[in-house]
Motif scaffolding. Structure first.
Motif, short mmCIF file in Angstrom:
data_model
loop_
_atom_site.label_atom_id
_atom_site.label_comp_id
_atom_site.label_asym_id
_atom_site.label_seq_id
_atom_site.Cartn_x
_atom_site.Cartn_y
_atom_site.Cartn_z
N LYS A 244 1.02 -1.14 0.83
CA LYS A 244 0.18 0.29 0.00
C LYS A 244 0.99 1.62 0.02
CE LYS A 244 -0.75 0.14 4.89
NZ LYS A 244 -1.74 -0.93 6.21
N PHE A 245 2.66 0.98 0.34
CA PHE A 245 2.94 2.44 0.25
C PHE A 245 3.81 2.71 -1.52
CE2 PHE A 245 3.21 0.85 4.54
CZ PHE A 245 2.00 2.11 5.30
N SER A 246 3.55 1.19 -2.02
CA SER A 246 4.25 1.80 -3.36
C SER A 246 3.60 2.37 -4.34
CB SER A 246 4.35 0.08 -3.52
OG SER A 246 4.70 -1.30 -2.98
N MET A 247 4.70 3.14 -4.47
CA MET A 247 4.62 3.55 -6.09
C MET A 247 3.96 3.20 -6.91
SD MET A 247 4.77 6.67 -6.83
CE MET A 247 6.32 8.06 -6.07
N TYR A 248 4.64 1.66 -7.57
CA TYR A 248 4.34 1.23 -9.13
C TYR A 248 3.08 1.19 -9.17
CZ TYR A 248 4.67 -1.26 -13.19
OH TYR A 248 4.62 -2.23 -14.13
N PRO A 249 2.14 0.52 -8.54
CA PRO A 249 0.54 0.43 -9.35
C PRO A 249 -0.15 2.46 -9.41
CG PRO A 249 0.60 -0.83 -7.12
CD PRO A 249 2.28 0.02 -7.53
N VAL A 250 0.22 3.14 -8.31
CA VAL A 250 0.08 3.80 -8.29
C VAL A 250 0.35 4.83 -9.44
CG1 VAL A 250 -0.57 6.04 -7.08
CG2 VAL A 250 -0.89 4.05 -5.63
N MET A 251 0.65 4.77 -9.92
CA MET A 251 1.56 5.21 -10.83
C MET A 251 0.47 5.04 -11.80
SD MET A 251 5.60 6.43 -10.29
CE MET A 251 6.40 5.02 -10.50
N TRP A 252 0.44 3.45 -12.82
CA TRP A 252 -0.30 2.82 -13.18
C TRP A 252 -1.95 3.72 -13.54
CZ3 TRP A 252 1.27 3.36 -17.80
CH2 TRP A 252 2.90 2.49 -18.27
N GLU A 253 -2.34 4.00 -12.42
CA GLU A 253 -3.61 4.50 -11.99
C GLU A 253 -3.69 5.60 -12.22
OE1 GLU A 253 -7.19 4.90 -8.63
OE2 GLU A 253 -5.22 3.56 -7.77
N LYS A 254 -2.50 6.50 -11.60
CA LYS A 254 -2.54 8.05 -12.39
C LYS A 254 -2.39 8.58 -14.06
CE LYS A 254 -3.36 9.72 -7.77
NZ LYS A 254 -4.23 10.50 -7.42
#
Length: 358
Positions: free
Chosen positions: A317-327
């Protein structure tokens, strides 16, 4: 018919705990209508354990820890191969093993031998990218800018520490960072401001590896991008963690829970474009496949330096990778996992055209 999805986690690695945290986030995101999930836990001693097909979604870390036993539970690599990998149907492996004995090409080599599709990078790219000393040399040959660095073997340090220290003083200077060559999650990394701290840092790094990398510090920002795909990869919008420390140690990444993401990163468009193009070039230079996170430094003069390529970025939940794709394009966490599985099947299918006889 559902696809059989074998999820490997744990492992004989100092990043064992990170792998468990990743698995705890990934497993509940898998669509049970499309996949039959087979969790496979590898103990810190390297023993493979599985209870077979997932019967209930794990709620906490302890639910993922399976102990070697006899009877219904598989308690060895051979047992798991016989019972589960021999099952009929489409199969794919999702390795969530960070660091040694998982992210370094070893698991990938095993999966190549048994001819099963798997998510992520192959043997060569996994091994090369995890070894910072080797990857830096290859990226340098490709003309990709990096901070000033030197690589040292354990024997060099033990036989002539004074010469190594002198080389660092003359070529790198202070502040500098000392890193084990083949680890992630900031384990074993130290920031040094003088030679006394350097000696302590070398001792720490050599506890985790026989080869270390010493890098000059860049006063600036750290920007990341997520890359996904095979020969023609896609690159996400850049992201940035808002820093309140000189560098992100293990606690800052996985324990404190105070990291703040800025996605997209607040940088000029021309700089974002340069980062994305350089990330794609680095990904292709190391022959990556499936996924990677590429990290950069930017100094106040907008000079760009590639820091490292992580071929199995965290999915906590602290990781950047999945959030960058969502954005970037609205890809949800579950959709991201399925895209990575699709890339695994595509790569495996392409390899079937290779001829192994004359």
């Amino acid at each position: 018919m559902k696809t059989l999805l074998f999820i490997l986690y744990g492992g004989k690695s100092v990043e064992h705990e990170i792998s468990l945290k990743t698995a705890l986030t990934v497993i509940p995101s898998i669509d049970p209508r499309k996949f039959d999930v087979y969790p496979i836990y590898i103990t810190p001693e390297g023993v493979w354990c599985s209870h077979g097909k997932l019967s209930s979604v794990p709620a906490e870390i302890k639910d993922l820890v399976l102990l070697p036993s006899f009877g219904q539970a598989a308690s060895s690599l051979g047992d798991i191969m016989t019972r589960f990998f021999s099952l009929a149907g489409n199969k794919v492996v999702l390795p969530l093993l960070h660091g040694s004995n998982g992210e370094d090409g070893t698991i990938q080599g095993l999966l190549e031998l048994i001819d099963v599709p798997y998510v992520g990078n192959g043997v060569l790219s996994s091994a090369v990218a995890l070894d910072k000393a080797v990857s830096k040399e290859l990226l340098s040959h490709a003309g990709i800018p990096q901070v000033e660095y030197r690589n040292f073997q354990y024997a060099q340090w033990t036989l002539n520490a004074e010469e190594v220290s002198r080389s660092i003083n003359e070529n790198i200077g202070y502040p500098c960072y000392v890193k084990p060559a083949s680890l992630g999650s900031s384990i074993g990394i130290s920031r040094c401001e003088n030679e006394e701290e350097l000696r302590d840092a070398m001792a720490t790094a050599f506890r985790y590896d026989r080869k270390i990398v010493v890098e000059k510090e860049v006063a600036g920002r750290e920007i990341q991008v997520a890359v996904m795909g095979n020969e023609q990869p896609l690159v996400s919008v850049p992201g940035e963690f808002i820093q309140d420390k000189s560098f992100f140690d293990y606690n800052a990444k996985y324990v404190d829970g105070r990291l703040t993401m800025s996605i997209p990163a607040d940088i000029p468009e021309h700089l974002a474009d340069r980062i994305q193009r350089t990330a794609k070039l680095a990904y292709q230079t190391l022959q990556c496949a499936g996924l990677a996170r590429v990290d950069f430094f930017i100094d106040p003069q907008e000079r760009l330096y590639l820091n490292e390529i992580n071929t199995l970025p965290g999915f906590t939940k602290f990781s950047m990778y999945p959030v960058m794709w969502e954005k970037t394009d609205g890809t949800t966490y579950s959709e991201l996992i399925e895209k990575l599985i699709d890339y695994a099947f595509m790569r495996h299918l392409e390899k079937q055209s290779i001829q192994y006889s004359r």
